[in-house]
Design a protein around this motif. Structure first.
Motif, short mmCIF file in Angstrom:
data_model
loop_
_atom_site.label_atom_id
_atom_site.label_comp_id
_atom_site.label_asym_id
_atom_site.label_seq_id
_atom_site.Cartn_x
_atom_site.Cartn_y
_atom_site.Cartn_z
N GLY A 256 0.81 -1.21 0.00
CA GLY A 256 0.00 0.00 0.00
C GLY A 256 0.84 1.25 0.00
N LEU A 257 1.92 1.24 0.78
CA LEU A 257 2.81 2.40 0.84
C LEU A 257 3.57 2.59 -0.47
CD1 LEU A 257 4.12 1.93 4.47
CD2 LEU A 257 2.75 3.84 3.65
N ARG A 258 3.98 1.47 -1.08
CA ARG A 258 4.66 1.58 -2.37
C ARG A 258 3.74 2.18 -3.43
NH1 ARG A 258 7.49 -4.42 -2.18
NH2 ARG A 258 9.33 -3.83 -0.95
N LEU A 259 2.50 1.68 -3.46
CA LEU A 259 1.54 2.22 -4.42
C LEU A 259 1.25 3.69 -4.14
CD1 LEU A 259 -0.51 1.87 -6.71
CD2 LEU A 259 -2.16 1.03 -5.02
N GLN A 260 1.11 4.03 -2.87
CA GLN A 260 0.83 5.41 -2.46
C GLN A 260 1.95 6.34 -2.88
OE1 GLN A 260 -0.74 5.85 1.59
NE2 GLN A 260 0.87 7.33 1.97
N ASN A 261 3.20 5.93 -2.67
CA ASN A 261 4.34 6.77 -3.04
C ASN A 261 4.45 6.91 -4.55
OD1 ASN A 261 5.01 7.14 -0.37
ND2 ASN A 261 6.49 5.49 -0.32
N PHE A 262 4.18 5.82 -5.29
CA PHE A 262 4.20 5.88 -6.75
C PHE A 262 3.16 6.87 -7.27
CE2 PHE A 262 2.11 4.36 -10.65
CZ PHE A 262 3.14 4.54 -11.56
N LEU A 263 1.95 6.80 -6.73
CA LEU A 263 0.89 7.70 -7.17
C LEU A 263 1.16 9.14 -6.75
CD1 LEU A 263 -2.22 5.42 -6.46
CD2 LEU A 263 -1.19 5.96 -8.67
N GLY A 264 1.89 9.32 -5.63
CA GLY A 264 2.29 10.66 -5.23
C GLY A 264 3.20 11.31 -6.25
N VAL A 265 4.15 10.53 -6.78
CA VAL A 265 5.02 11.04 -7.85
C VAL A 265 4.21 11.30 -9.11
CG1 VAL A 265 6.98 10.49 -9.33
CG2 VAL A 265 7.05 9.88 -6.89
N LEU A 266 3.26 10.42 -9.41
CA LEU A 266 2.45 10.56 -10.62
C LEU A 266 1.65 11.86 -10.62
CD1 LEU A 266 1.35 9.29 -13.26
CD2 LEU A 266 -0.48 8.27 -11.88
N LYS A 267 1.05 12.21 -9.47
CA LYS A 267 0.23 13.43 -9.45
C LYS A 267 1.09 14.67 -9.65
CE LYS A 267 -0.09 13.60 -4.38
NZ LYS A 267 -1.01 13.39 -3.26
N LEU A 268 2.35 14.63 -9.21
CA LEU A 268 3.26 15.75 -9.46
C LEU A 268 3.55 15.86 -10.96
CD1 LEU A 268 5.09 18.01 -8.47
CD2 LEU A 268 6.88 16.30 -8.07
N ILE A 269 3.77 14.72 -11.61
CA ILE A 269 4.02 14.71 -13.06
C ILE A 269 2.81 15.25 -13.81
CG2 ILE A 269 4.42 13.21 -15.05
CD1 ILE A 269 6.04 11.39 -13.17
N VAL A 270 1.60 14.82 -13.39
CA VAL A 270 0.37 15.30 -14.03
C VAL A 270 0.25 16.81 -13.90
CG1 VAL A 270 -2.15 15.25 -13.90
CG2 VAL A 270 -0.86 13.12 -13.72
N LEU A 271 0.55 17.33 -12.72
CA LEU A 271 0.43 18.77 -12.49
C LEU A 271 1.42 19.54 -13.37
CD1 LEU A 271 -1.11 20.83 -10.82
CD2 LEU A 271 0.58 20.58 -9.01
N VAL A 272 2.64 19.06 -13.47
CA VAL A 272 3.63 19.71 -14.33
C VAL A 272 3.20 19.65 -15.79
CG1 VAL A 272 6.01 19.55 -15.17
CG2 VAL A 272 5.54 19.31 -12.73
N PHE A 273 2.63 18.51 -16.22
CA PHE A 273 2.16 18.37 -17.60
C PHE A 273 1.02 19.34 -17.88
CE2 PHE A 273 0.60 15.28 -21.07
CZ PHE A 273 1.40 15.90 -22.01
N ILE A 274 0.13 19.56 -16.90
CA ILE A 274 -0.96 20.53 -17.06
C ILE A 274 -0.38 21.93 -17.26
CG2 ILE A 274 -2.78 21.74 -15.77
CD1 ILE A 274 -3.61 19.01 -14.65
N ILE A 275 0.64 22.27 -16.49
CA ILE A 275 1.26 23.59 -16.61
C ILE A 275 1.88 23.76 -18.00
CG2 ILE A 275 3.15 25.03 -15.74
CD1 ILE A 275 2.55 23.77 -12.95
N ILE A 276 2.58 22.73 -18.48
CA ILE A 276 3.16 22.79 -19.82
C ILE A 276 2.07 22.97 -20.87
CG2 ILE A 276 4.41 21.44 -21.57
CD1 ILE A 276 5.96 20.15 -19.23
N THR A 277 0.95 22.26 -20.69
CA THR A 277 -0.18 22.39 -21.62
C THR A 277 -0.72 23.82 -21.63
OG1 THR A 277 -0.77 20.07 -21.26
CG2 THR A 277 -2.48 21.50 -22.17
#
Length: 525
Positions: free
Chosen positions: A187-208
């Motif tokens: 659960g912690l591994r999945l949680q940490n992975f998704l935490g990195v993912l949401k940062l990537i999504v936010l940066v991609f939105i800004i680039i868009t």
């Protein structure tokens, strides 16, 4: 104790301490002895970088993806909407200063629970009961479970219906319960992975957003930054509700305070980690909102509900990109649900271990999977009540408001408490600088505004809900505190008299190495 540290190392292992005897450090029935644990190094694993990410990962949930539409609708203009995010950042920075003061004065696990108990020592155990009700009864994970449902259904080209949205939200929060309740490490591994993912999504939105500003879009450029303040709403009620949505997106700046007993050099760390996290989040939030306004018209954003991020990608890249982003934002929402239910399950477990909840041994247990399954299940049940009992269109806004409202009351109390202690300090209270007192007074005043204005009727068109009365969340917030008061009367007054015992608070150190104020029943002589 509205949350606990969510950025736990992946090799973290739970130990079942529910049946392990502990050593009593002190027995003080009349007051709480706050022990400075800042020099206890054997269990301190959280450094400065980890502390920053504990705050950062908790703040960035789905608010920045889901609330801009509501904020624009309530503020009326692009200019005021962006300004609201700046105001939210200023309030969050002042709030961070309040938690720095408390974190350096009481450097131990527990957050607001400790601070309220420090301020209110009479009547005995009342504030503990009231705060316990607040910690147990608020459905923190329900809102983002519904956001997950909306985005995943959008990705599947399914219109979110009354029951489809609820059932997908149910599946989301149930998955989080099962993962954290039976396989903590995964659960912690999945949680940490998704935490990195949401940062990537936010940066991609800004680039868009920069792509949209350059005019590379599938639609006509909206030009929202021309006459940016046109249509501004002047209602105090709408302003307040808009602030609620913004502050919801900043909730989490206090997150490291719930784990200070496990932080290296906590007094120094809390002074640095909070301001750094707030500064980075503020920049990301402002750039993301500029991206939304660069890629969609005001009318489109207001009509998009909680799907504004998907709208941006449809307008810039086309329908396929919209569906792809919907999946990514849904996964980000799942990451936040995992983080929140992980934290709230441990809140319930700690309340059980301290002997505050009925059937405390059950709620405080780590059985059968060396995880707080019982505490997690309690929060799961509260969230399901909100998901299924409230109208789907109102559920998300209700969750935001009903959590923000009592939190505003608590924040006002602990803020003005710092000002009070400047004039009437306890012997162990450190002297505070003028800047800290000013920030505390400002944060306290802002929160007074936030819990008084919702009691006034909003103007036509400014109602916060589709079917519920405008005052629902305010009444619900006070009702939670009222239930805590009733519980205190029964638990601390009536039952001890009926069964002939006294409640005594004893300070114990458990097998996990953490010091707790535990309630024991002592037979009256």
């Amino acid at each position: 104790m509205s949350a606990v540290a969510s950025n736990i190392p992946a090799d973290f292992k739970e130990k079942d301490t529910s049946d392990i005897s502990v050593d009593v450090r002190s027995t003080d029935a009349d007051s709480i002895k706050f022990v400075d644990e800042s020099n206890v190094e054997n269990r301190r694993q959280i450094g400065l970088t980890s502390a920053i990410f504990i705050i950062f990962n908790r703040i960035i949930g789905t608010g920045v993806f889901a609330t801009p539409s509501s904020i624009l609708g309530l503020s009326g203009s692009v200019g005021l909407s962006l300004f609201m995010w700046v105001i939210g950042a200023i309030i969050a920075a002042a709030g961070m200063q309040v938690y720095i003061v408390w974190g350096t004065a009481v450097p131990k696990n527990g957050g607001e629970k400790n601070y309220l108990e420090y301020l209110f020592r009479r009547p005995k155990f009342l504030i503990t009961s009231v705060f316990a009700a607040n910690g147990v009864l608020l459905a923190w994970a329900a809102g983002n479970s519904l956001v997950f449902g909306e985005y995943i259904l959008r990705a599947a080209n399914v219109t979110p219906g009354r029951w489809t949205l609820r059932l997908v939200g149910f599946a989301c929060i149930t998955f989080a319960l099962l993962v954290h309740g039976s396989a903590v490490k995964w659960g912690l591994r999945l949680q940490n992975f998704l935490g990195v993912l949401k940062l990537i999504v936010l940066v991609f939105i800004i680039i868009t957003g920069f792509v949209a500003l350059g005019g590379h879009m599938k639609i006509e450029k909206p030009n929202n930054f021309t006459n940016a303040f046109e249509g501004t709403t002047a209602s105090a009620s709408s302003f307040c509700l808009s602030l609620y949505n913004v502050i919801w997106s900043y909730i989490g700046f206090s997150n490291v305070n719930y784990a200070l007993s496990e932080v290296k050099d906590p007094k120094r760390t809390v002074r640095i980690a909070g301001p750094v996290a707030i500064a980075v989040v503020t920049v990301l939030y402002l750039l993301a909102n500029i991206a939304y306004f660069a890629g969609a018209s005001k009318e489109e954003i207001t009509a998009s509900g909680r799907l504004v991020a998907a709208l941006l990608f449809r307008n810039v890249y086309g329908p396929r990109a919209e569906r792809a982003l919907s999946v990514l934002v849904a996964l980000s929402a799942l990451g936040n649900v995992l983080s929140v239910i992980f934290s709230q399950g441990r809140v319930n477990q700690e309340l059980g271990r301290e002997g505050i909840l009925p059937f405390s041994k059950f709620w405080g247990s780590n059985r059968p999977f060396n995880a707080p399954l019982a505490g997690l299940t309690l929060h799961w049940v509260v969230c399901l009540i909100v998901i299924f009992a409230l109208p789907p269109g109102d559920a998300y806004n209700f969750v935001i408001n009903v959590i923000s409202y009592p939190l505003s009351i608590i924040n006002a109390v602990i803020s003005f408490g710092i000002v009070w202690l400047a004039f009437r300090p306890n012997p162990d209270w450190p002297r505070q600088k003028l800047f800290a007192l000013f920030a505390s007074a400002f944060f306290g005043a802002a929160n007074v505004f936030l819990f008084i204005v919702p009691l006034t009727r909003p103007p036509p068109g400014g109602e916060p809900y589709e079917a519920l009365p405008y005052w629902t969340h305010a009444v619900a917030g006070w009702a939670v505190f009222g239930l805590g008061l009733i519980y205190w009367i029964v638990w601390a007054k009536i039952l001890p008299r009926v069964f002939g015992y006294k409640l005594r608070r004893v300070e114990e150190v458990g097998a996990d190495g953490l010091i707790r104020n535990v309630f024991r029943r002592v037979k009256q002589e």
